[in-house]
Design an enzyme around this catalytic site. Sequence first.
Site, PDB file in Angstrom:
ATOM      1  N   LYS A   1       7.644  -0.754   5.390  1.00  0.00           N
ATOM      2  CA  LYS A   1       6.643  -0.895   4.245  1.00  0.00           C
ATOM      3  C   LYS A   1       5.230  -1.151   4.769  1.00  0.00           C
ATOM      4  CE  LYS A   1       7.412  -4.513   1.704  1.00  0.00           C
ATOM      5  NZ  LYS A   1       8.175  -5.398   0.740  1.00  0.00           N
ATOM      6  N   VAL A   2       4.303  -0.843   4.045  1.00  0.00           N
ATOM      7  CA  VAL A   2       2.885  -1.018   4.518  1.00  0.00           C
ATOM      8  C   VAL A   2       2.096  -2.020   3.482  1.00  0.00           C
ATOM      9  CG1 VAL A   2       0.693   0.040   5.178  1.00  0.00           C
ATOM     10  CG2 VAL A   2       2.685   1.481   5.308  1.00  0.00           C
TER      11      VAL A   2
ATOM     12  N   VAL B   1       5.245   2.845   1.230  1.00  0.00           N
ATOM     13  CA  VAL B   1       6.262   2.761   2.200  1.00  0.00           C
ATOM     14  C   VAL B   1       6.639   3.977   2.839  1.00  0.00           C
ATOM     15  CG1 VAL B   1       8.940   2.375   1.703  1.00  0.00           C
ATOM     16  CG2 VAL B   1       7.266   1.541   0.157  1.00  0.00           C
TER      17      VAL B   1
ATOM     18  N   LYS C   1       2.000  -2.484   8.820  1.00  0.00           N
ATOM     19  CA  LYS C   1       3.162  -1.609   8.601  1.00  0.00           C
ATOM     20  C   LYS C   1       4.312  -2.596   9.218  1.00  0.00           C
ATOM     21  CE  LYS C   1       5.589   2.698   8.866  1.00  0.00           C
ATOM     22  NZ  LYS C   1       5.493   4.161   9.115  1.00  0.00           N
TER      23      LYS C   1
ATOM     24  N   LEU D   1       0.772  -1.068  -0.015  1.00  0.00           N
ATOM     25  CA  LEU D   1      -0.004  -0.120  -0.040  1.00  0.00           C
ATOM     26  C   LEU D   1       0.860   1.316   0.054  1.00  0.00           C
ATOM     27  CD1 LEU D   1      -2.813  -1.065   2.498  1.00  0.00           C
ATOM     28  CD2 LEU D   1      -2.890  -1.192   0.205  1.00  0.00           C
TER      29      LEU D   1
ATOM     30  N   ILE E   1       8.785   6.054   6.279  1.00  0.00           N
ATOM     31  CA  ILE E   1      10.210   6.248   6.752  1.00  0.00           C
ATOM     32  C   ILE E   1      10.810   5.004   7.375  1.00  0.00           C
ATOM     33  CG2 ILE E   1      11.631   7.568   8.379  1.00  0.00           C
ATOM     34  CD1 ILE E   1       8.943   9.373   8.369  1.00  0.00           C
TER      35      ILE E   1
ATOM     36  N   ASP F   1       6.073  15.293  10.707  1.00  0.00           N
ATOM     37  CA  ASP F   1       6.225  14.776   9.292  1.00  0.00           C
ATOM     38  C   ASP F   1       4.742  15.060   8.530  1.00  0.00           C
ATOM     39  OD1 ASP F   1       7.010  12.031   7.153  1.00  0.00           O
ATOM     40  OD2 ASP F   1       7.365  13.993   6.725  1.00  0.00           O
TER      41      ASP F   1
HETATM   42  O1  LIG Z   1      -3.020   3.291   1.690  1.00  0.00           O
HETATM   43  C1  LIG Z   1      -3.943   2.606   1.857  1.00  0.00           C
HETATM   44  N1  LIG Z   1      -4.099   2.140   3.116  1.00  0.00           N
HETATM   45  C2  LIG Z   1      -3.477   2.283   4.353  1.00  0.00           C
HETATM   46  C3  LIG Z   1      -2.260   3.090   4.276  1.00  0.00           C
HETATM   47  C4  LIG Z   1      -1.818   3.417   5.402  1.00  0.00           C
HETATM   48  C5  LIG Z   1      -0.402   4.088   5.807  1.00  0.00           C
HETATM   49  C6  LIG Z   1       0.602   3.908   6.596  1.00  0.00           C
HETATM   50  C7  LIG Z   1       1.568   4.672   6.318  1.00  0.00           C
HETATM   51  C8  LIG Z   1       1.397   5.062   4.901  1.00  0.00           C
HETATM   52  N2  LIG Z   1       0.382   4.550   4.617  1.00  0.00           N
HETATM   53  C9  LIG Z   1       2.323   5.699   3.974  1.00  0.00           C
HETATM   54  C10 LIG Z   1       2.516   5.373   2.559  1.00  0.00           C
HETATM   55  C11 LIG Z   1       3.365   6.130   1.806  1.00  0.00           C
HETATM   56  C12 LIG Z   1       2.682   7.904   1.986  1.00  0.00           C
HETATM   57  N3  LIG Z   1       2.693   8.231   3.277  1.00  0.00           N
HETATM   58  C13 LIG Z   1       1.853   7.187   4.182  1.00  0.00           C
HETATM   59  C14 LIG Z   1       3.770   5.805   4.691  1.00  0.00           C
HETATM   60  N4  LIG Z   1       3.940   5.591   6.176  1.00  0.00           N
HETATM   61  C15 LIG Z   1       2.836   5.151   6.809  1.00  0.00           C
HETATM   62  O2  LIG Z   1       2.818   4.952   8.169  1.00  0.00           O
HETATM   63  C16 LIG Z   1      -2.170   3.050   6.646  1.00  0.00           C
HETATM   64  C17 LIG Z   1      -3.485   2.292   6.675  1.00  0.00           C
HETATM   65  N5  LIG Z   1      -4.207   2.403   5.588  1.00  0.00           N
HETATM   66  C18 LIG Z   1      -5.208   1.975   0.898  1.00  0.00           C
HETATM   67  C19 LIG Z   1      -5.758   0.863   0.938  1.00  0.00           C
HETATM   68  C20 LIG Z   1      -6.623   0.372   0.004  1.00  0.00           C
HETATM   69  C21 LIG Z   1      -6.798   1.106  -0.861  1.00  0.00           C
HETATM   70  C22 LIG Z   1      -6.112   2.313  -1.180  1.00  0.00           C
HETATM   71  C23 LIG Z   1      -6.373   3.112  -2.522  1.00  0.00           C
HETATM   72  F1  LIG Z   1      -7.147   4.084  -2.138  1.00  0.00           F
HETATM   73  F2  LIG Z   1      -5.226   3.692  -2.716  1.00  0.00           F
HETATM   74  F3  LIG Z   1      -6.629   2.338  -3.420  1.00  0.00           F
HETATM   75  C24 LIG Z   1      -5.063   2.821  -0.132  1.00  0.00           C
END
Ligand SMILES: O=C(Nc1cc(-c2cc3c([nH]2)[C@]2(CCCNC2)CNC3=O)ccn1)c1cccc(C(F)(F)F)c1
Length: 293
Positions: free
Chosen positions: A25-26, A20, A41, A18, A22, A134
Site C-alpha cells: 500500500k502507498v 495500492v 510504500k 494514495l 502489487i 508492469d
Molecule cells: O499517488 C500519489 N503519489 C504517489 C504515488 C506513488 C505510487 C507508488 C505506487 C503507486 N503509486 C501505485 C498506486 C496504484 C496505481 N498504480 C501505482 C501502486 N504501486 C506503486 O508502487 C508514488 C509516489 N507518489 C498522489 C499524491 C498526492 C496527490 C495525488 C493526486 F494527484 F491524486 F491527488 C496523488
Amino acid sequence: PVHSHPVTQDYKISRQVLGVGINGKVVECHNRKTGTKFALKVLRDVPKARREVELHYMASEHRHIVKIFDVYENTYNGVKCLLVVMECMEGGELFSRIQERAQSAFTEREGAEIMYDICCAVQYLHRMNIAHRDIKPENLLYSTKGSSGVLKLTDFGFAKRTDATAIRPLETPCYTPYYAAPEVLGPEKYDKSCDMWSIGVVMYILLCGFPPFYSAHGLPMSPGMKTRIRSGQYVFPSPEWDRVSEAAKDVIRGLLKTDPSERLTIDQVMAHKWITHYMKVPETPLFTPAVLN
Ligand SMILES: O=C(Nc1cc(-c2cc3c([nH]2)[C@]2(CCCNC2)CNC3=O)ccn1)c1cccc(C(F)(F)F)c1
C-alpha cells in the site's frame, strides 16, 4: 542503505492512502525535520519485496523513474516490513491528466513527447538489464499538477533482471547440458520484449483513448480478447485514427508484434523519428480526452 530504526522517528505517517500496488500500500507521509511530503510504500519483508526495492532503487536515479529517498526495515507486531520513502508524485496518473484536457486539444505531438519520456525510462532500465514487466498507465505518474509536471514510471513489483543468470553446473548436480531446453539456458530475453508490447498498448490508447484489445461487455478478459491478443488482431478504426500519422501507426505496428523476436527493441524505438523528433510530429488534435471521458 536500509535503516533499522523506526520510520516514524523521521516521518509522520498520514492515514491518507494514495494507492495500492502489487506488493503493498502507498500512503502519504511528511519528513519531521523539513515538513516535506513524501509517499511511503509499505511491503511485507519477503524476497519478492526485496527484489522490487533493490531493482527500483538501482533505477531511481533516472529523471523519468520515481525517486526512492530512504528504505526502512521495521518490525510491527512481529511482522518484518520494508518501508520505501519515495518522492510524492502529486500530478496523478497519466490518463486522468489527459482526461482533464478536454477543453484544450491534446495533440499527436504531445502524445509523441509522452512516449519519448516513457521510452527514455525503459531504455535506461533495459540497458541495466532490468525488465519492468508492469508498464501500464496506472504506473505512470506526474510529479506535479500543471504543465511543468514530469512523467515518471513506478511500481517495480514485477521487475526482474534479464542478464543471464550464469547456470553454475557445480551447484546444480542434476543439471546436464545435453538435455537443457533453450529457455533454461538463454537469458530471459523475452522479458524485455514484454515491456515493448506494453509500450505499444499505452501508445495506442494515448492516440485514441481506447485500447487495441478489449473484451465484449467490458469484462476484464474474455476468451475472444485472449484470442485477439494472441493473434495480434487489432485495427485503427475510423474516425479516431483517420488523421493520425502513418509514422505513429508504424511504431505501434512494430510494437504490437505477436512474435517477441520480431517486436521492436527499445533502441529501435528510440531510433524512430516519431519518437526522437517528437517536436516535428504534427499537432493534430486527438479524440483521446473525449473518448477517455
Ligand atoms: O499517488 C500519489 N503519489 C504517489 C504515488 C506513488 C505510487 C507508488 C505506487 C503507486 N503509486 C501505485 C498506486 C496504484 C496505481 N498504480 C501505482 C501502486 N504501486 C506503486 O508502487 C508514488 C509516489 N507518489 C498522489 C499524491 C498526492 C496527490 C495525488 C493526486 F494527484 F491524486 F491527488 C496523488
